[in-house]
Scaffold this active site. Structure first.
Site, PDB file in Angstrom:
ATOM      1  N   HIS A 109       3.863   3.787   2.757  1.00  0.00           N
ATOM      2  CA  HIS A 109       2.848   3.034   3.494  1.00  0.00           C
ATOM      3  C   HIS A 109       2.192   3.868   4.597  1.00  0.00           C
ATOM      4  CE1 HIS A 109       6.215   2.100   6.381  1.00  0.00           C
ATOM      5  NE2 HIS A 109       5.223   2.110   7.250  1.00  0.00           N
ATOM      6  N   ASP A 139       9.130   2.457  -1.118  1.00  0.00           N
ATOM      7  CA  ASP A 139       8.299   2.868   0.018  1.00  0.00           C
ATOM      8  C   ASP A 139       8.573   4.313   0.430  1.00  0.00           C
ATOM      9  OD1 ASP A 139       6.240   2.448   1.813  1.00  0.00           O
ATOM     10  OD2 ASP A 139       7.575   1.801   3.422  1.00  0.00           O
ATOM     11  N   GLY A 212       5.095   4.041  14.006  1.00  0.00           N
ATOM     12  CA  GLY A 212       5.018   5.489  14.117  1.00  0.00           C
ATOM     13  C   GLY A 212       6.326   6.167  13.762  1.00  0.00           C
ATOM     14  N   ASN A 213       7.441   5.419  13.804  1.00  0.00           N
ATOM     15  CA  ASN A 213       8.729   5.947  13.351  1.00  0.00           C
ATOM     16  C   ASN A 213       8.835   5.941  11.827  1.00  0.00           C
ATOM     17  OD1 ASN A 213      10.211   4.839  16.253  1.00  0.00           O
ATOM     18  ND2 ASN A 213      10.854   6.787  15.357  1.00  0.00           N
ATOM     19  N   SER A 214       7.933   5.226  11.166  1.00  0.00           N
ATOM     20  CA  SER A 214       7.994   5.103   9.713  1.00  0.00           C
ATOM     21  C   SER A 214       8.046   6.460   9.044  1.00  0.00           C
ATOM     22  CB  SER A 214       6.781   4.340   9.194  1.00  0.00           C
ATOM     23  OG  SER A 214       6.852   2.987   9.540  1.00  0.00           O
ATOM     24  N   GLY A 270      16.414  -5.185 -20.170  1.00  0.00           N
ATOM     25  CA  GLY A 270      15.688  -6.168 -20.973  1.00  0.00           C
ATOM     26  C   GLY A 270      16.351  -7.525 -21.024  1.00  0.00           C
ATOM     27  N   VAL A 271      16.802  -8.011 -19.870  1.00  0.00           N
ATOM     28  CA  VAL A 271      17.398  -9.348 -19.783  1.00  0.00           C
ATOM     29  C   VAL A 271      16.928 -10.026 -18.507  1.00  0.00           C
ATOM     30  CG1 VAL A 271      19.490  -8.813 -21.105  1.00  0.00           C
ATOM     31  CG2 VAL A 271      19.468  -8.447 -18.626  1.00  0.00           C
TER      32      VAL A 271
END
Length: 474
Positions: A109, A139, A212-214, A270-271
């Site tokens: 992001h 992310d 900003g820490n992201s 596939g379940v």
């Protein structure tokens, strides 16, 4: 910036509290002293070693124009002249260098929709970065910088699984554009599911994490990266002591794939799965609540090819016990397509092992919802809290159901067993008590038999193209 309510994507330094060591307490009480884990007096040396690996990310994005106030002489709503060049705005986050080749880890992001990306290195130099790959599901993103300064430090991954609640954590990043900011806290919890994506298993920390820490690193007390700071929970948008980081165990798998292939390939079984409950276990004639219930097998998928059936209970994948649907989803997603996995399942009273070749997960297609039932349908089966009607032939063909099978739920009585079991209007009931339903009368009969025997009634229904089991208790 927010991907879900009250969670802001990216924070107070925790004081060291004096305490009486357990060994001294034990001596005073005449007990044998127990070993006490040493804690650092401060984090000066660790921060000095790892700070050079942390960078700031500056991403230029197209600026979304805001409508201007109307008035004489104002521009039309949109606020831009017809021939004016598109405007951009800078978004800033954090990241960290993980290789001498210049690979940098950050959040998806942070760089999403960016037209230009730059990395601000620890020595103050600002260099362009190339986007190598992103994984929106976790992310995470990987960049590459060609012009790394000679001697640039490289971060080392640590083992997030070895980190226990109460252990020290150190977050370094650029909150609000303030570079090289250090905050310290403890690991608050592991494997947090904050419902931001299908693979949530975040580390939770009270080290301050803000906007900003992201994308910045979360270090352990040895200076190893154990997480990628990604989100905060906050009613105000600022840190309240609840931050989340993608654990290194997951991040390393994603980052390695992005560097090698530029994309992430995930396994597919596939379940459709359901959590086992006491009521479902009783309706299935089981003594224990264990494993997860297979509510639907995707035709021609890996599970179908391996012979899995609706109603099977998956107990293990390899040596890993499966207690919740999420356990199996995460474990399968981490397997490479083409891997042969062994499932331990329970079918009726028999426990068996099934080999399945894992497929490749692709973006799901959204199924069409069932059409509305005719308004003149006559309600039946009100004793269990349902108004039912025969299933229209058009819907039966759409759902690929045989003959005259199925019954449409027209209404659900509030407070009834059907409502408590979670049945909804427009659900299509196809089985009652493991028997195929040809019409509303079959459901009424199965309900009467369940009431007479004082046992739950197992119902299988279709909702939005997916199969679901529910248990109705008399």
């Amino acid at each position: 910036m927010n991907r879900f309510r009250n969670v802001a994507w990216s924070g107070a330094i925790v004081s060291l509290l004096a305490f009486v060591p357990a060994a001294i307490q034990a001596q005073e009480q005449g007990q044998a002293p127990q070993p006490v884990q040493a804690s650092p007096v401060d984090f000066t040396q660790i921060v000095a070693e790892v700070s050079p690996t942390v960078v700031a990310i500056i991403a230029q994005r197209p600026q979304r124009e805001r409508p201007m106030r109307g008035g004489a002489g104002d521009l039309p709503f949109g606020g831009a002249e017809p021939d004016a060049p598109p405007r951009t705005a800078a978004a800033q986050g954090s990241g960290f260098v993980i290789s001498e080749e210049g690979h940098v880890v950050t959040n998806n992001h942070v760089i999403q929709e960016a037209t230009e990306i730059e990395v601000l290195l620890a020595d103050g130099s600002r260099v362009p970065a190339e986007l190598i790959g992103t994984d929106p599901a976790t992310d995470l993103a990987v960049l590459q910088v060609d012009d790394l300064t000679e001697g640039t430090s490289v971060a080392s991954w640590g083992d997030s699984d070895a980190l226990l609640p109460g252990a020290w954590t150190i977050a370094i990043g650029s909150p609000f554009g303030l570079g090289e900011t250090v905050t310290v806290g403890v690991l608050s919890a592991r494997s947090r599911d904050i419902r931001s994506g299908p693979y949530d298993e975040f580390l939770q920390t009270d080290a301050s994490i803000n906007q900003g820490n992201s994308g910045g690193p979360l270090f352990n007390a040895q200076g190893e990266v154990v997480g990628v700071n990604t989100a905060i929970f906050s009613p105000t948008g600022a840190n309240v002591g609840i931050g989340f980081a993608v654990p290194s165990r997951l991040a390393t798998l994603i980052v390695d794939q992005l560097i090698e292939d530029g994309e992430v390939r995930r396994g597919l079984l596939g379940v459709n799965l359901q959590q086992m409950t006491e009521v479902l276990a009783e309706a299935l004639g089981l003594d224990d609540v264990q494993g997860v219930l297979v509510s639907q097998v995707v035709p021609d998928g890996p599970a179908d090819d391996a012979g899995l059936q609706m109603g099977d209970i998956i107990l293990q994948l390899g040596d890993q016990d499966i207690e919740m649907p999420r356990d199996l989803s995460l474990a399968v997603a981490e397997l490479a397509p083409g891997t042969v996995a062994v499932l331990t399942i329970l079918r009726g009273d028999e426990e068996m092992e099934v080999e399945v070749m894992i497929g490749e997960l692709r973006p799901p297609e959204t199924p069409d919802s069932p059409a509305e039932a005719p308004d003149d349908a006559l309600p039946e089966g009100m004793r269990l809290g349902l108004a039912l009607s025969p299933l229209p032939s058009a819907i039966r063909r759409e759902l690929d159901l045989p003959g005259s099978s199925g019954a449409m739920v027209q209404d659900v009585v509030p407070g009834s067993p059907a409502q408590e079991a979670g049945i909804r209007r427009n659900d299509v009931i196809v089985e009652a008590g493991t028997q195929l339903v040809d019409g509303p009368g079959d459901i009424s009969q199965a309900w009467s038999e369940a009431m007479a025997e004082d046992r739950p009634l197992l119902i299988r229904l279709l909702r939005g193209g997916a199969s679901l089991f529910v248990a109705l208790r008399p």
